[in-house]
Design a protein around this motif. Structure first.
Motif, mmCIF file in Angstrom:
data_model
loop_
_atom_site.group_PDB
_atom_site.id
_atom_site.type_symbol
_atom_site.label_atom_id
_atom_site.label_comp_id
_atom_site.label_asym_id
_atom_site.label_seq_id
_atom_site.Cartn_x
_atom_site.Cartn_y
_atom_site.Cartn_z
ATOM 1 N N GLU A 23 0.836 -1.203 0.000
ATOM 2 C CA GLU A 23 0.000 0.000 0.000
ATOM 3 C C GLU A 23 0.874 1.257 0.000
ATOM 4 O OE1 GLU A 23 -3.100 -0.257 -0.473
ATOM 5 O OE2 GLU A 23 -3.645 -2.270 0.235
ATOM 6 N N THR A 24 0.268 2.382 -0.294
ATOM 7 C CA THR A 24 0.966 3.664 -0.278
ATOM 8 C C THR A 24 1.721 3.850 1.039
ATOM 9 O OG1 THR A 24 -0.753 4.606 -1.659
ATOM 10 C CG2 THR A 24 0.646 6.157 -0.482
ATOM 11 N N GLY A 25 2.980 4.206 0.958
ATOM 12 C CA GLY A 25 3.803 4.413 2.149
ATOM 13 C C GLY A 25 4.611 3.189 2.537
ATOM 14 N N THR A 65 15.415 -0.121 -2.629
ATOM 15 C CA THR A 65 14.204 0.077 -1.831
ATOM 16 C C THR A 65 13.111 0.652 -2.728
ATOM 17 O OG1 THR A 65 15.561 0.492 0.114
ATOM 18 C CG2 THR A 65 13.254 1.153 0.243
ATOM 19 N N ILE A 66 12.029 -0.083 -2.822
ATOM 20 C CA ILE A 66 10.917 0.295 -3.693
ATOM 21 C C ILE A 66 9.745 0.681 -2.800
ATOM 22 C CG2 ILE A 66 9.331 -0.513 -5.490
ATOM 23 C CD1 ILE A 66 11.597 -2.573 -6.221
ATOM 24 N N THR A 67 9.322 1.933 -2.897
ATOM 25 C CA THR A 67 8.264 2.445 -2.018
ATOM 26 C C THR A 67 7.076 2.894 -2.848
ATOM 27 O OG1 THR A 67 9.966 3.250 -0.498
ATOM 28 C CG2 THR A 67 7.741 4.120 -0.190
ATOM 29 N N ALA A 68 5.884 2.462 -2.457
ATOM 30 C CA ALA A 68 4.655 2.917 -3.119
ATOM 31 C C ALA A 68 4.325 4.319 -2.619
ATOM 32 C CB ALA A 68 3.514 1.957 -2.834
ATOM 33 N N ILE A 69 4.091 5.229 -3.542
ATOM 34 C CA ILE A 69 3.825 6.627 -3.165
ATOM 35 C C ILE A 69 2.473 7.065 -3.740
ATOM 36 C CG2 ILE A 69 6.284 7.144 -2.945
ATOM 37 C CD1 ILE A 69 6.204 8.472 -5.650
ATOM 38 N N PRO A 70 1.892 8.135 -3.192
ATOM 39 C CA PRO A 70 0.514 8.489 -3.562
ATOM 40 C C PRO A 70 0.359 8.883 -5.033
ATOM 41 C CG PRO A 70 1.258 9.735 -1.630
ATOM 42 C CD PRO A 70 2.447 9.044 -2.180
ATOM 43 N N ALA A 71 -0.748 8.439 -5.620
ATOM 44 C CA ALA A 71 -1.112 8.836 -6.980
ATOM 45 C C ALA A 71 -2.603 9.153 -6.999
ATOM 46 C CB ALA A 71 -0.789 7.723 -7.971
ATOM 47 N N TYR A 102 5.888 5.000 -7.724
ATOM 48 C CA TYR A 102 6.955 4.299 -6.996
ATOM 49 C C TYR A 102 8.198 5.168 -6.884
ATOM 50 C CZ TYR A 102 4.380 -0.078 -7.174
ATOM 51 O OH TYR A 102 3.415 -1.047 -6.996
ATOM 52 N N GLN A 103 8.831 5.068 -5.721
ATOM 53 C CA GLN A 103 10.184 5.591 -5.549
ATOM 54 C C GLN A 103 11.135 4.407 -5.578
ATOM 55 O OE1 GLN A 103 11.088 7.488 -1.786
ATOM 56 N NE2 GLN A 103 13.239 7.775 -2.336
ATOM 57 N N LEU A 104 12.143 4.470 -6.419
ATOM 58 C CA LEU A 104 13.176 3.438 -6.510
ATOM 59 C C LEU A 104 14.456 4.048 -5.968
ATOM 60 C CD1 LEU A 104 12.427 2.457 -10.237
ATOM 61 C CD2 LEU A 104 11.251 1.649 -8.167
ATOM 62 N N ASP A 105 14.939 3.525 -4.859
ATOM 63 C CA ASP A 105 16.086 4.128 -4.172
ATOM 64 C C ASP A 105 17.247 3.135 -4.129
ATOM 65 O OD1 ASP A 105 17.888 5.402 -2.527
ATOM 66 O OD2 ASP A 105 16.433 5.913 -0.963
ATOM 67 N N SER A 106 18.313 3.468 -4.851
ATOM 68 C CA SER A 106 19.486 2.577 -4.880
ATOM 69 C C SER A 106 20.397 2.804 -3.677
ATOM 70 C CB SER A 106 20.292 2.814 -6.165
ATOM 71 O OG SER A 106 20.915 4.099 -6.116
ATOM 72 N N GLY A 107 20.067 3.830 -2.879
ATOM 73 C CA GLY A 107 20.951 4.235 -1.784
ATOM 74 C C GLY A 107 21.700 5.490 -2.178
ATOM 75 N N GLN A 108 22.265 5.464 -3.396
ATOM 76 C CA GLN A 108 22.992 6.627 -3.903
ATOM 77 C C GLN A 108 22.066 7.622 -4.582
ATOM 78 O OE1 GLN A 108 25.737 4.720 -6.554
ATOM 79 N NE2 GLN A 108 27.274 4.422 -4.973
ATOM 80 N N ASN A 109 21.003 7.093 -5.196
ATOM 81 C CA ASN A 109 20.201 7.897 -6.095
ATOM 82 C C ASN A 109 18.771 7.362 -6.113
ATOM 83 O OD1 ASN A 109 19.414 9.345 -8.590
ATOM 84 N ND2 ASN A 109 21.619 9.614 -8.840
#
Ligand SMILES: [Zn+2]
Ligand SMILES: [Zn+2]
Length: 254
Positions: free
Chosen positions: A119-121, A130-136, A145-152
């Motif tokens: 779910e969102t959040g 790190t793959i995070t569901a974000i509001p749409a 989605y936010q895709l976070d490699s750690g660096q970017n």
């Protein structure tokens, strides 16, 4: 990490493929028609599919992907989405009428396809991404989605006209490198865009005023009929914005 754009068009025909991004070989973000261009070997490497929403242009290849790779994988294919999106898939696609229920075969204990609610959040960490569901905000339940490699980080709006909650996340993402944001229609389809809860250049540019962090902006989901016109409308008088058209087969390293 790398994100390969398998499809980023708002339609089909010729070289156009609908939304699907391949993250690090084993993760799909949406499963539009771009998936069909992958080799069989590449298809068998896919282990995780994250869906923004249940609209057909984002799930078109999921049923046939599951069917194609079953038997070639020892572990199930996992589909991540909100409960609302998963319920729609179960009811309308994997219902034995349109397609088999791969969550029940060969049996319920060890199925070819399994579902994971995100779910969102909520976040999920796979291969150190790190793959995070974000509001749409769309006509059906949807997430970005936010895709976070750690660096970017890459933030993908999904199909959405955005919201204050979305911009809060964008503007507080310290390592934001890329924003992939949709604009389906040209300004001449302003009414239709609003009804369908998609952006046209006028509404996109209005929302981009909320962006307070430097990043590369990529425009996706252009409808084929007006794709050139839509990009012209976005870029005219906005040459200072760091904004470009997302291209199929492009790879974003992050
Ligand atoms: Zn949609
Ligand atoms: Zn769409």
């Amino acid at each position: 990490m790398h994100l390969q754009i398998l499809g980023c068009s708002g339609g089909i025909g010729g070289a156009n493929r609908s939304t699907s991004f391949l993250l690090n070989d084993s993760i799909l973000i949406d499963a539009g028609t771009g998936v069909g261009d992958l080799s069989f070997t590449a298809l068998t490497r896919i282990e995780h599919v994250f869906l923004t929403h249940a609209h057909l242009d984002h799930i078109a290849c999921l049923p046939m992907l599951a069917d194609t790779i079953l038997g070639s994988r020892s572990a199930p294919l996992t589909v991540y989405a909100s409960k609302a999106t998963l319920d729609a898939l179960k009811k309308h696609i994997f219902n034995w009428a349109i397609w088999p229920d791969f969550n029940k075969i060969p049996n319920s204990e060890a199925p070819f396809l399994r579902y994971a609610t995100l779910e969102t959040g909520q976040s999920c960490c796979i291969e150190k991404c790190t793959i995070t569901a974000i509001p749409a905000v769309h006509t059906v339940p949807a997430v970005g989605y936010q895709l976070d490699s750690g660096q970017n980080s890459i933030i993908f709006s999904g199909d959405s006209v955005c919201s204050p909650a979305f911009w809060d996340i964008v503007n507080t993402t310290g390592n934001l490198g890329h924003l992939i944001i949709e604009t389906a229609f040209s300004n001449r389809e302003y009414q239709l865009a609003n009804t369908a809860k998609h952006f046209c250049p006028l509404t996109l540019l209005e929302q981009l005023k909320n962006l307070s962090r430097p990043c590369q902006i990529w425009v996706t989901h252009l409808k084929p009929a007006d794709s050139e016109l839509t990009m012209q409308e976005i870029l005219q008088d906005n040459k200072d914005l760091n904004i470009r058209r997302l291209e199929q087969n492009q790879v974003i390293n992050f």
